[in-house]
Design a protein around this motif. Structure first.
Motif, PDB file in Angstrom:
ATOM      1  N   ARG A 237    -111.558 -83.466 -37.464  1.00 15.23           N
ATOM      2  CA  ARG A 237    -111.790 -82.979 -39.050  1.00 15.23           C
ATOM      3  C   ARG A 237    -110.455 -82.455 -39.442  1.00 15.23           C
ATOM      4  O   ARG A 237    -110.171 -82.824 -40.685  1.00 15.23           O
ATOM      5  CB  ARG A 237    -112.815 -81.940 -39.149  1.00 15.23           C
ATOM      6  N   GLY A 238    -109.645 -81.937 -38.605  1.00 11.05           N
ATOM      7  CA  GLY A 238    -108.208 -81.478 -39.082  1.00 11.05           C
ATOM      8  C   GLY A 238    -107.243 -82.602 -39.558  1.00 11.05           C
ATOM      9  O   GLY A 238    -106.399 -82.687 -40.599  1.00 11.05           O
ATOM     10  N   ARG A 239    -107.420 -83.841 -39.088  1.00 12.98           N
ATOM     11  CA  ARG A 239    -106.830 -85.275 -39.588  1.00 12.98           C
ATOM     12  C   ARG A 239    -107.125 -85.494 -40.994  1.00 12.98           C
ATOM     13  O   ARG A 239    -106.322 -85.767 -41.479  1.00 12.98           O
ATOM     14  CB  ARG A 239    -107.048 -86.351 -38.597  1.00 12.98           C
ATOM     15  N   ALA A 240    -108.563 -85.417 -41.120  1.00 10.32           N
ATOM     16  CA  ALA A 240    -108.837 -85.535 -42.653  1.00 10.32           C
ATOM     17  C   ALA A 240    -108.343 -84.591 -43.514  1.00 10.32           C
ATOM     18  O   ALA A 240    -107.690 -84.932 -44.823  1.00 10.32           O
ATOM     19  CB  ALA A 240    -110.470 -85.452 -42.712  1.00 10.32           C
ATOM     20  N   TYR A 241    -108.096 -83.186 -43.069  1.00  8.51           N
ATOM     21  CA  TYR A 241    -107.615 -82.308 -44.004  1.00  8.51           C
ATOM     22  C   TYR A 241    -106.084 -82.465 -44.190  1.00  8.51           C
ATOM     23  O   TYR A 241    -105.458 -82.567 -45.301  1.00  8.51           O
ATOM     24  CB  TYR A 241    -107.878 -80.990 -43.464  1.00  8.51           C
ATOM     25  N   ASP A 242    -105.516 -82.876 -42.964  1.00  5.03           N
ATOM     26  CA  ASP A 242    -104.154 -83.229 -43.145  1.00  5.03           C
ATOM     27  C   ASP A 242    -103.762 -84.392 -43.996  1.00  5.03           C
ATOM     28  O   ASP A 242    -102.651 -84.735 -44.592  1.00  5.03           O
ATOM     29  CB  ASP A 242    -103.427 -83.329 -41.629  1.00  5.03           C
ATOM     30  N   LEU A 244    -105.398 -85.506 -46.626  1.00  8.76           N
ATOM     31  CA  LEU A 244    -105.431 -85.274 -48.113  1.00  8.76           C
ATOM     32  C   LEU A 244    -104.134 -84.403 -48.660  1.00  8.76           C
ATOM     33  O   LEU A 244    -103.661 -84.570 -49.625  1.00  8.76           O
ATOM     34  CB  LEU A 244    -106.549 -84.115 -48.291  1.00  8.76           C
ATOM     35  N   GLY A 245    -103.527 -83.430 -47.647  1.00  7.70           N
ATOM     36  CA  GLY A 245    -102.475 -82.712 -48.021  1.00  7.70           C
ATOM     37  C   GLY A 245    -101.161 -83.669 -48.012  1.00  7.70           C
ATOM     38  O   GLY A 245    -100.271 -83.677 -48.818  1.00  7.70           O
ATOM     39  N   ARG A 246    -101.392 -84.725 -47.216  1.00 12.69           N
ATOM     40  CA  ARG A 246    -100.140 -85.783 -47.216  1.00 12.69           C
ATOM     41  C   ARG A 246    -100.270 -86.602 -48.380  1.00 12.69           C
ATOM     42  O   ARG A 246     -99.144 -86.928 -49.061  1.00 12.69           O
ATOM     43  CB  ARG A 246    -100.058 -86.663 -45.932  1.00 12.69           C
ATOM     44  N   SER A 255    -101.281 -75.934 -48.394  1.00 12.06           N
ATOM     45  CA  SER A 255    -101.467 -74.800 -47.716  1.00 12.06           C
ATOM     46  C   SER A 255    -103.078 -74.543 -47.757  1.00 12.06           C
ATOM     47  O   SER A 255    -103.287 -73.884 -46.729  1.00 12.06           O
ATOM     48  CB  SER A 255    -101.021 -73.740 -48.872  1.00 12.06           C
ATOM     49  N   VAL A 256    -103.861 -75.024 -48.664  1.00 13.46           N
ATOM     50  CA  VAL A 256    -105.197 -74.815 -48.647  1.00 13.46           C
ATOM     51  C   VAL A 256    -105.810 -75.631 -47.258  1.00 13.46           C
ATOM     52  O   VAL A 256    -106.599 -75.273 -46.583  1.00 13.46           O
ATOM     53  CB  VAL A 256    -105.780 -75.331 -49.834  1.00 13.46           C
ATOM     54  N   MET A 257    -105.253 -77.038 -46.955  1.00 12.70           N
ATOM     55  CA  MET A 257    -105.725 -77.740 -45.926  1.00 12.70           C
ATOM     56  C   MET A 257    -105.067 -77.077 -44.670  1.00 12.70           C
ATOM     57  O   MET A 257    -106.010 -77.033 -43.698  1.00 12.70           O
ATOM     58  CB  MET A 257    -105.006 -79.127 -45.950  1.00 12.70           C
TER      59      MET A 257
END
Length: 333
Positions: A237-242, A244-246, A255-257
């Motif tokens: 799941r962290g890859r999906a958040y990262d 989005l930020g990228r 920062s939110v991600m």
């Protein structure tokens, strides 16, 4: 009069440029009155991305060595065959592509190998096309009194300047997209916080916020919908958040991600992290508004001096001048 002589006349070129400028002005102001709904096209592209990730995940679970061919899924992202052949034959990936090229295209909303191939092709074709047009005009249509080598130098200079055109257009698209996402991001955080506190999971919260925020920012809705698909199909799941930020390229989104990644990794409260980030987003938006308001007086100084003060002096001094130098005045008598 031949066509080459007509193209070489300065009056004809001025008329053509004036017509193009007038058409551009009409199109610019007219397009603002035409409501264009891009939500369906963007959601369709996101659906194609979702299908691609689903096919890759099924391929991984079945133990297939090679992932499913994306050409059968992403037809809209495919480029022309000649572009692909040119890129492969001249090895343009090695010449024009670096580690940040894919991220820059993603920040502008262009994802996939099709957009990458098109961008690399335009990096080579744009300067060559501008050089050919400038050489044709300066050497054959309007050589003037300049020697041949000087016209070729001018054409080469135009080609070198044209090599920056694809990067400038990409930067412009990125700026517009980031402005739209940045403007709607604080509201999206507030909605996300409400969804999480209501008991929704992050996947459902992203999906609901993407549906609601689409009226304000289609770009942000597209990114949130794509993140929802990644949360469903990616292992981490962290890859999906990262991702989005990228793709956004904004510090506030990153920062939110990062906070969501830490909350998911260490088991801390997601609602608390979103509450803090939403408050910071509102404060940042207020600070940006105050910064724009503080920068307004210096920006108005030059227009005030050039346009308002001369008119004000004319209105104040003109009656006195007319009275002095007019009939019956001191100087006129």
């Amino acid at each position: 009069m031949g066509i080459f002589e007509l193209l070489g006349q300065r009056e004809f070129l001025i008329s053509v440029l004036a017509a193009i400028s007038a058409a551009a002005v009409v199109f610019t102001f007219g397009s603002s009155f035409i409501v264009k709904s891009e939500m369906k096209d963007r959601i369709k592209r996101v659906a194609l991305e979702r299908e691609k990730m689903r096919a890759e995940e099924m391929s991984r679970l079945r133990g297939t060595a090679t992932p499913t061919d994306a050409r059968s899924i992403r037809r809209s992202g495919e480029t022309k065959t000649y572009m692909k052949n040119v890129v492969e034959r001249f090895d343009l990936r090695k010449a024009f592509m670096d580690d940040a090229t894919v991220d820059k295209l993603a920040m502008a909303g262009f994802r996939g190998q099709g957009h990458l191939t098109t961008f690399l092709f335009m990096r080579m074709a744009t300067p060559l096309g501008i050089f050919a047009f400038a050489a044709l005009y300066l050497v054959f249509l309007n050589p003037g009194e300049r020697p041949l080598y000087l016209n070729l130098v001018y054409a080469i200079g135009a080609g070198l300047l044209g090599s920056f055109l694809p990067a400038i257009l990409l930067k412009n698209s990125t700026t517009k997209r980031q402005f739209s996402i940045k403007r709607a991001w604080p509201d999206a955080l507030d909605l996300m916080l409400l969804c999480v506190e209501a008991g929704m999971s992050m996947e459902h919260a992203f999906k609901r916020v993407a549906k609601e925020i689409g009226q304000q920012s289609v770009e942000l809705a597209e990114e949130l919908t794509l993140t929802t698909a990644e949360l469903a199909f990616l292992e981490d799941r962290g890859r999906a958040y990262d991702n989005l930020g990228r793709r956004s390229g904004l510090d506030g989104v990153k920062s939110v991600m990062t906070a969501l990644i830490q909350a998911d990794r260490y088991g801390t409260s997601v609602g608390q992290a979103l509450r803090v980030m939403a408050e910071e987003g509102r404060e940042q938006r207020m600070m940006d508004a105050e910064k724009k308001a503080a920068a307004l007086p210096p920006k108005l100084t030059v227009p005030l001096i050039l346009f308002f003060l001369p008119v004000l002096f004319i209105v104040i001094i003109a009656p006195a001048i007319i009275k002095v130098f007019g009939p019956g005045g001191v100087a006129g008598g």
